[in-house]
Motif scaffolding. Sequence first.
Motif, short mmCIF file in Angstrom:
data_model
loop_
_atom_site.label_atom_id
_atom_site.label_comp_id
_atom_site.label_asym_id
_atom_site.label_seq_id
_atom_site.Cartn_x
_atom_site.Cartn_y
_atom_site.Cartn_z
N GLU A 14 -11.36 67.61 -32.42
CA GLU A 14 -10.66 67.75 -33.69
C GLU A 14 -10.95 69.11 -34.33
O GLU A 14 -10.08 69.70 -34.96
CB GLU A 14 -11.04 66.60 -34.64
CG GLU A 14 -10.38 65.29 -34.25
CD GLU A 14 -10.31 64.31 -35.41
OE1 GLU A 14 -10.91 64.59 -36.47
OE2 GLU A 14 -9.66 63.27 -35.24
N LEU A 17 -8.77 71.62 -32.49
CA LEU A 17 -7.38 71.50 -32.93
C LEU A 17 -7.21 72.08 -34.33
O LEU A 17 -6.20 72.73 -34.64
CB LEU A 17 -6.96 70.04 -32.91
CG LEU A 17 -6.81 69.41 -31.52
CD1 LEU A 17 -6.59 67.91 -31.64
CD2 LEU A 17 -5.68 70.06 -30.75
N HIS A 18 -8.20 71.86 -35.20
CA HIS A 18 -8.14 72.41 -36.55
C HIS A 18 -8.10 73.93 -36.50
O HIS A 18 -7.31 74.57 -37.22
CB HIS A 18 -9.35 71.95 -37.35
CG HIS A 18 -9.48 72.60 -38.70
ND1 HIS A 18 -8.78 72.16 -39.80
CD2 HIS A 18 -10.20 73.67 -39.11
CE1 HIS A 18 -9.07 72.93 -40.84
NE2 HIS A 18 -9.94 73.85 -40.45
N ARG A 21 -4.74 75.13 -35.44
CA ARG A 21 -3.78 74.95 -36.54
C ARG A 21 -3.90 76.09 -37.55
O ARG A 21 -2.90 76.63 -38.03
CB ARG A 21 -4.06 73.60 -37.20
CG ARG A 21 -3.23 73.30 -38.43
CD ARG A 21 -3.64 71.96 -39.03
NE ARG A 21 -3.01 71.76 -40.31
CZ ARG A 21 -3.44 72.28 -41.44
NH1 ARG A 21 -4.52 73.05 -41.45
NH2 ARG A 21 -2.80 72.06 -42.58
N ILE A 45 2.60 66.69 -37.49
CA ILE A 45 1.55 66.74 -36.48
C ILE A 45 0.37 65.85 -36.87
O ILE A 45 -0.19 65.12 -36.05
CB ILE A 45 1.09 68.20 -36.27
CG1 ILE A 45 2.21 69.00 -35.62
CG2 ILE A 45 -0.17 68.25 -35.42
CD1 ILE A 45 1.97 70.49 -35.58
N LYS A 46 -0.01 65.90 -38.15
CA LYS A 46 -1.12 65.05 -38.61
C LYS A 46 -0.76 63.57 -38.49
O LYS A 46 -1.61 62.74 -38.11
CB LYS A 46 -1.48 65.39 -40.05
CG LYS A 46 -2.30 66.66 -40.21
CD LYS A 46 -2.77 66.81 -41.65
CE LYS A 46 -3.78 67.92 -41.80
NZ LYS A 46 -4.35 67.99 -43.17
N TRP A 49 -1.08 62.61 -34.93
CA TRP A 49 -2.49 62.52 -34.54
C TRP A 49 -3.12 61.24 -35.07
O TRP A 49 -3.93 60.60 -34.40
CB TRP A 49 -3.22 63.75 -35.05
CG TRP A 49 -4.63 63.90 -34.56
CD1 TRP A 49 -5.76 63.97 -35.33
CD2 TRP A 49 -5.08 64.02 -33.21
NE1 TRP A 49 -6.87 64.12 -34.55
CE2 TRP A 49 -6.49 64.14 -33.23
CE3 TRP A 49 -4.43 64.02 -31.97
CZ2 TRP A 49 -7.25 64.27 -32.08
CZ3 TRP A 49 -5.18 64.14 -30.82
CH2 TRP A 49 -6.57 64.27 -30.88
N LEU A 52 -2.45 58.15 -32.90
CA LEU A 52 -2.81 58.32 -31.49
C LEU A 52 -3.01 57.00 -30.77
O LEU A 52 -2.45 56.77 -29.69
CB LEU A 52 -4.08 59.18 -31.40
CG LEU A 52 -4.60 59.45 -29.99
CD1 LEU A 52 -3.57 60.21 -29.17
CD2 LEU A 52 -5.91 60.23 -30.05
N LEU A 96 -13.26 60.86 -31.76
CA LEU A 96 -11.97 60.90 -32.44
C LEU A 96 -11.90 59.84 -33.53
O LEU A 96 -10.97 59.83 -34.33
CB LEU A 96 -10.83 60.71 -31.44
CG LEU A 96 -10.75 61.77 -30.34
CD1 LEU A 96 -9.57 61.49 -29.43
CD2 LEU A 96 -10.64 63.16 -30.93
N ARG A 157 -7.57 56.53 -39.88
CA ARG A 157 -7.48 57.94 -39.49
C ARG A 157 -6.62 58.73 -40.48
O ARG A 157 -6.95 59.87 -40.83
CB ARG A 157 -6.92 58.05 -38.08
CG ARG A 157 -7.91 57.67 -37.00
CD ARG A 157 -7.25 57.46 -35.65
NE ARG A 157 -6.55 58.65 -35.17
CZ ARG A 157 -7.15 59.70 -34.60
NH1 ARG A 157 -8.47 59.71 -34.47
NH2 ARG A 157 -6.44 60.73 -34.16
N ILE A 161 -7.67 62.09 -42.30
CA ILE A 161 -6.98 63.31 -41.88
C ILE A 161 -6.24 63.96 -43.05
O ILE A 161 -6.21 65.19 -43.17
CB ILE A 161 -6.02 63.00 -40.72
CG1 ILE A 161 -6.82 62.64 -39.46
CG2 ILE A 161 -5.09 64.17 -40.44
CD1 ILE A 161 -5.98 62.08 -38.34
#
Length: 297
Positions: A14, A17-18, A21, A45-46, A49, A52, A96, A157, A161
């Motif tokens: 994560e 990925l951050h 981004r 996108i968030k 995610w 998932l 995750l 999540r 997020i």
Amino acid sequence: MSEPRPPGRLAGLETWLHDRREAFRAFLVRGPVTLALFEFLAFGIKQAWACLFGALMLALLLATFLLYPEDAALHRYDFLTLAALLIQIAMIALRLESWEEVRVIAVFHLVGTVMEVFKVAAGSWIYPGAEEAVLVVAGVPLFSGFMYASVGSYLARVWRIFDFRWDRFAPLWLQGLLAAMIYANFFAHHYTIDIRYLLFAASALIYGPCIVWFRPDRAHRPMPLVLGLVLVALFIWFAENIGTFARAWAYPGQEEGWHPVSLAKLGSWYLLMIISFVLVAAVHRASPPDREEKKIP
């Protein structure tokens, strides 16, 4: 002000990925229009995610429906149960999901499985061929609990997020009372009157004044909580159509051929969403919005 990185317990993938981004943001954003475009993309996108676990489960349902051998030694439902378990283990191993989120998912898994056993016995829906599988309880394949768990996973999540903040958040004891009444009604309406319309009204009174502030990028944006719950319930209704199309389960009338799930199920999912929301709220602390941070630039 840049968006904070994921907490240390969820470091690794994560965090990577951050960072990607943030690099894309620096490349794309040049003014108000590109900022709005980036926020729109970041929101999608968030959300993906956060979904998932549920997305992987739906992919498994479709893949096994289309490709799984009918004469395989391991029944399709058993394969789905084992695959779901491996996904959950992998998400924990890759950090995750936090252990707090895993606890919510486990509780919702149990809550969902108990309701599944009752509803299948009552004839609300069936699992075709479940009697041939091994990992089954009272006609309910154990992978079904993971479908409920995917809802809990999403809410846990998405709360983290999007860094949820709240205006006029109802007392947790009141939300818990509503959730308990909703869960009881899923069972009791088979024997007494169905009070779902009363529950809809109660949810509007409790959640109607509440505003959730979510952060797609660096500023928090507002949304009425009731609207958010309805939109998520609609998304789950679409997912349920995929599940029934893949013959993972079937409602009365779908035994001979698939047709869309009744829109009446949208109300059921809205109420079930509240149960999951309260479980997540019991774990995550509901913070008020930061008056400076949430300002829209």
